[in-house]
Design a protein around this motif. Structure first.
Motif: not given
Length: 886
Positions: A352-358, A387-401
């Motif tokens: 996840t965090n490899t690609h958001i900065p891209v 719409s598909s990968h976010a939690y109620a917090t607005g955050g995302t990722s599972v074990s960084e992926f």
């Protein structure tokens, strides 16, 4: 003309996609959507060099990276290698490379000002209210930035430059043997620049300037323009596609830190250092492209490179050096952006965090070149993540992926929502809002800031205590995960770096300015603050009335003071958030009610503002639920609960079964906790073996435990709501002196029949058998009387069902864990009356835990739940999602 434009656009998409597909032959990690252990920072940090090499060889065993194996790339290769006639290498032509990437003969475009773009306002002109949660978060962060020592921060840089190294290096990921060392120092330069702009703290200015000065000396000592805390040998491995821990990731942080020191603090030396670094890495990338091809360079980008494209695009806006623009293009990862360009949700398996900065860099590419493809990439990416990968917090990722879209219900773990990803997603949404003024992006920013960012910091305690992951698993705690809370001097994870940045720039997305012939301001966040709107000659003070769970409206006021020499009409646009509704919305200006003009989802007011104009807005606010982003029917009952923008977590060690009945209205099964209940919160203590122990509800059993720490789950367990059976009974406790641990003791003034409710189990009660039950009756009432042993300000609890029988510890000298029991006078179980009386006497003190002002009670199948904002929890166990109507 239209056909020509379309052809150029789609040719660009095809080139990106082709690179993506062909990279599948060469790139096992991200570009083939196959995650490996090496993609995770958490895993990488724990592995030895031998383990890294073994995993790398296993995952890359099919790769043959030689120039001749790359012949399949020839149709899109923009390289200029050997002159076939004389065998000599020709001069590298950056402009030729740019034209090849763009697929045209045009020169690089100039910066697109974008008349419709909203402009950022300067952090120097925004000040947060110190008594708000945002001001407290900023202050806690500032204290941490001031706490860190310059010599320890730069130790590894001096070592690398061959300079004297006073002091010792910090630990954690800044340790002297960690390949990622130096990354936090880059974040520190960014954070201090923004924190100084936000506070003008002169001590901080001196400290951050010292860091830049030391790094300047280090760069001069090395002499090549290279600047890092590790040797350049790491880049040899990077370019050879050998195991190495993300050297460009760290370089991005250093370059971005220098750029921020120049941008926010005006440090011209930092800009000189940055351009020298850009020259050094331009030469390295050039050598790779000359020796092999551009695709070899793209292959190496499967190791995380942070936001190299973003910082280079930003640098280009300052220098206008085409080399910086082209180098930025070379860090636009085509195997990832190509998928987004054709609007494919193929995020599954990507780190996840490899690609958001891209993507952030691609957004900057749009701002710099005006290429609409990269605007579309940003919008599509934001849409599929939210719409598909976010939690109620607005955050995302599972074990960084990322994993499969709309399949997060069975991925709720302690390792959800890496903090770095929230920091970066806020950048994506912020850019989109500036371009489009679509309120959905501002709504997302509010949600992720409140529930994601504010949830990762321990405020009001030690500065510099933050978390890596934000657990979503029912019954989890911020303190109990793979990383847990970090430490001040021995963590320095990636999320510590983004954390100190997040809390340094809390004021950067409240106000945006629309520049042009008329003066216009957009206020998109309800954050208590002041803004010096210089172009309009106005000072705006935004205040928010303290909100409680019983309120039906959020009241926000704006005091607007005008420069007397300014007679210009100005427009202020204020966001109408998605969580409110226009029914019952109220507005007043200088105490006169009015119906404001609406422009889309904004209240728009244009006027010649007078001094001390007072605008008050009342947004209706209520409880609402939101289904988890999982489209499988078996998970349709999982919901998160919000009060306006505030995500409410249930205090629980695992149970998450709510009871909504047949009601479609959330308010039918969730109710506010009255503020008066705080006065009924009591902790019961007793002295034993020279220490104070607390009655605690441990697994539905009452035991004596050590003094709980503030913010701990033990504090929850050691707090009870003790209230009279007869609502007419008043003043059954009175405050008195402070005890040895600082709590106020409470003594009884009269006999009273009371019920004892565990803090985290509303409506449940302690019974006369000392069990916990959800059924109230005569056997759940106690007679509260002055302590049997006559101690001042003490109390004893007699069973209502059996006179002469009391709640007791059963001993006077006992250890932690002693279980409470019922003892009756004359039973002979204790040696004498004095011992009996002492064991049945407790000192009531103020509850070690209090209700949050936004506390609610939710009905449950087995027990009720206390709900509180996730952002305020520290070490308590909680659930974000509820199984509603289970």
């Amino acid at each position: 003309m239209i056909m020509r434009t379309m052809s150029s656009k789609y040719l660009h998409i095809i080139l990106l996609l082709a690179s993506s597909l062909l990279s599948g032959v060469l790139c096992l990690k991200e570009c083939t959507n196959v995650p490996t252990q090496l993609g995770s920072h958490s895993v990488r940090a724990q592995l030895s060099a031998e383990e890294v090499n073994a995993l790398f060889e296993e995952s890359h065993s099919h790769m043959h990276l030689t120039p001749t194996d790359e012949a399949t790339w020839m149709d899109i290769q923009p390289r200029k290698l050997l002159n076939k006639n004389n065998g000599h290498q020709e001069e590298f032509d950056w402009l030729m490379l740019y034209r090849s990437i763009k697929g045209s003969g045009l020169r690089p475009a100039s910066v697109q000002e974008g008349n419709d773009f909203l402009s950022e306002v300067s952090l120097h002109d925004v000040r947060l209210a110190t008594d708000s949660v945002y001001g407290q978060a900023q202050q806690t962060n500032l204290e941490y930035l001031l706490l860190l020592d310059v010599d320890q921060l730069v130790w590894n840089f001096r070592k690398q430059a061959g300079l004297a190294t006073p002091g010792t290096p910090y630990g954690g990921w800044e340790g002297a043997d960690v390949e990622l060392r130096g990354h936090f120092v880059g974040h520190y330069m960014s954070a201090t620049a923004k924190a100084w702009a936000s506070t003008h703290n002169e001590t901080l200015f001196t400290k951050m300037t010292s860091v830049v000065d030391v790094l300047y000396t280090c760069q001069k000592a090395i002499g090549t323009g290279y600047l890092s805390a590790f040797p350049d040998e790491l880049f040899d491995r990077f370019e050879a596609v050998k195991p190495v821990w993300a050297p460009y990731y760290t370089i991005h942080k250093i370059m971005a830190g220098l750029l921020d020191q120049y941008t926010y603090a005006g440090n011209s030396k930092a800009l000189v250092m940055l351009t020298s670094m850009a020259e050094y890495f331009s030469n390295r990338v050039k050598n790779v492209v000359q020796k092999y091809s551009i695709e070899r360079h793209y292959t190496s980008l499967n190791e995380e490179t942070g936001g190299m494209n973003d910082v280079l695009y930003r640098l280009y806006t300052i220098t206008k050096d085409e080399k910086h623009l082209i180098l930025a293009h070379l860090f636009d990862k085509p195997c990832f952006l190509g998928l987004l360009a054709v609007q494919a949700d193929s995020l599954s398996g990507f780190h996840t965090n490899t690609h958001i900065p891209v993507v952030i860099g691609a957004q900057m590419r749009y701002e710099v070149t005006g290429d609409p493809l990269y605007k579309e990439i940003g919008a599509f990416f934001m849409n599929i993540v939210n719409s598909s990968h976010a939690y109620a917090t607005g955050g995302t990722s599972v074990s960084e992926f990322w994993y499969d879209p709309k399949r997060i219900a069975d991925m709720l773990t302690t390792e959800n929502e890496e903090s770095c990803t929230t920091y970066n997603m806020l950048k994506v949404s912020r850019n989109l809002f500036r371009w489009t003024k679509e309120v959905a992006y501002a709504d997302y920013y509010e949600r992720a800031l409140i529930n994601g960012v504010l949830s990762i910091q321990k405020r009001g305690s030690q500065p510099g205590i933050m978390i890596y992951m934000l657990p979503m698993k029912p019954g989890s705690s911020k303190a109990v995960s793979y990383h847990g809370w970090g430490t001040q001097f021995n963590s320095f994870w990636c999320c510590y770096g983004t954390g100190i940045e997040s809390f340094s720039k809390l004021g950067d997305s409240i106000y945006f300015e629309q520049k042009g012939s008329s003066t216009s301001l957009y206020i998109i966040q309800s954050i208590p603050s002041t803004f010096n709107w210089k172009s309009a000659g106005l000072l705006i003070s935004q205040q928010m009335q303290p909100l409680t769970s019983t309120d039906s409206a959020l009241r926000v006021s704006f005091i607007i003071s005008s420069n007397q020499s300014n007679n210009q009409a100005s427009t202020i646009n204020i966001r109408i958030p998605s969580w409110t509704y226009l029914d019952n919305f109220k507005a007043s200006l200088n105490s006169q009610k009015f119906a404001p003009m609406l422009q889309g989802s904004f209240i728009s007011i244009t006027r010649n503002w007078a001094s001390n104009d007072n605008l008050v807005l009342e947004y209706p606010i209520s409880i609402h639920s939101e289904q988890i982003k999982d489209d499988r029917p078996e998970y349709s009952s999982l919901h998160a609960i919000f009060f306006g923008p505030y995500l409410l977590a249930g205090i629980t060690t695992g149970d998450w079964d709510a009871k909504s009945g047949n009601s479609n209205s959330v308010s039918d099964w969730i109710s506010p906790v009255p503020s008066t209940y705080n006065s009924q919160l009591i902790s019961l203590t007793q002295q034993s073996l020279n220490k104070t122990l607390f009655v605690s509800n441990s697994n539905l059993s009452l035991t004596m435990q050590d003094t709980p720490l503030a913010g701990s789950h033990s504090a929850v367990q050691a707090t009870f709501r003790i209230y009279p059976q007869d609502s007419k009974t008043k003043h059954y406790f009175v405050s008195s002196h402070k005890t040895s641990n600082g709590s106020k003791s409470k003594g009884t003034t009269t006999d009273a029949y009371v019920m004892i409710e565990p803090f985290d189990m509303p409506s449940m009660v302690v019974t006369n058998t000392l069990s916990i039950s959800n059924t109230k009756g005569s056997d759940s009432t106690f007679r509260l009387i002055p302590g049997l042993d006559g101690t001042a300000n003490s109390a004893s609890l007699e069973l209502s069902t059996k006179s002469g029988c009391y709640m007791s510890t059963g001993a006077v000298d006992y250890s932690t864990g002693q279980k409470l029991l019922v003892l009756c006078k004359g039973s002979g179980k204790l040696r004498d009356d004095a011992t009996f009386n002492r064991a049945a006497t407790f000192i009531p003190v103020d509850g070690v835990r209090q209700y949050d002002p936004l506390s609610f009670v939710a009905k449950g199948q087995k027990r009720n739940f206390l709900l509180e904002p996730l952002m305020g929890l520290k070490d308590e166990f909680y659930t974000v999602y509820f199984n509603v109507g289970a």
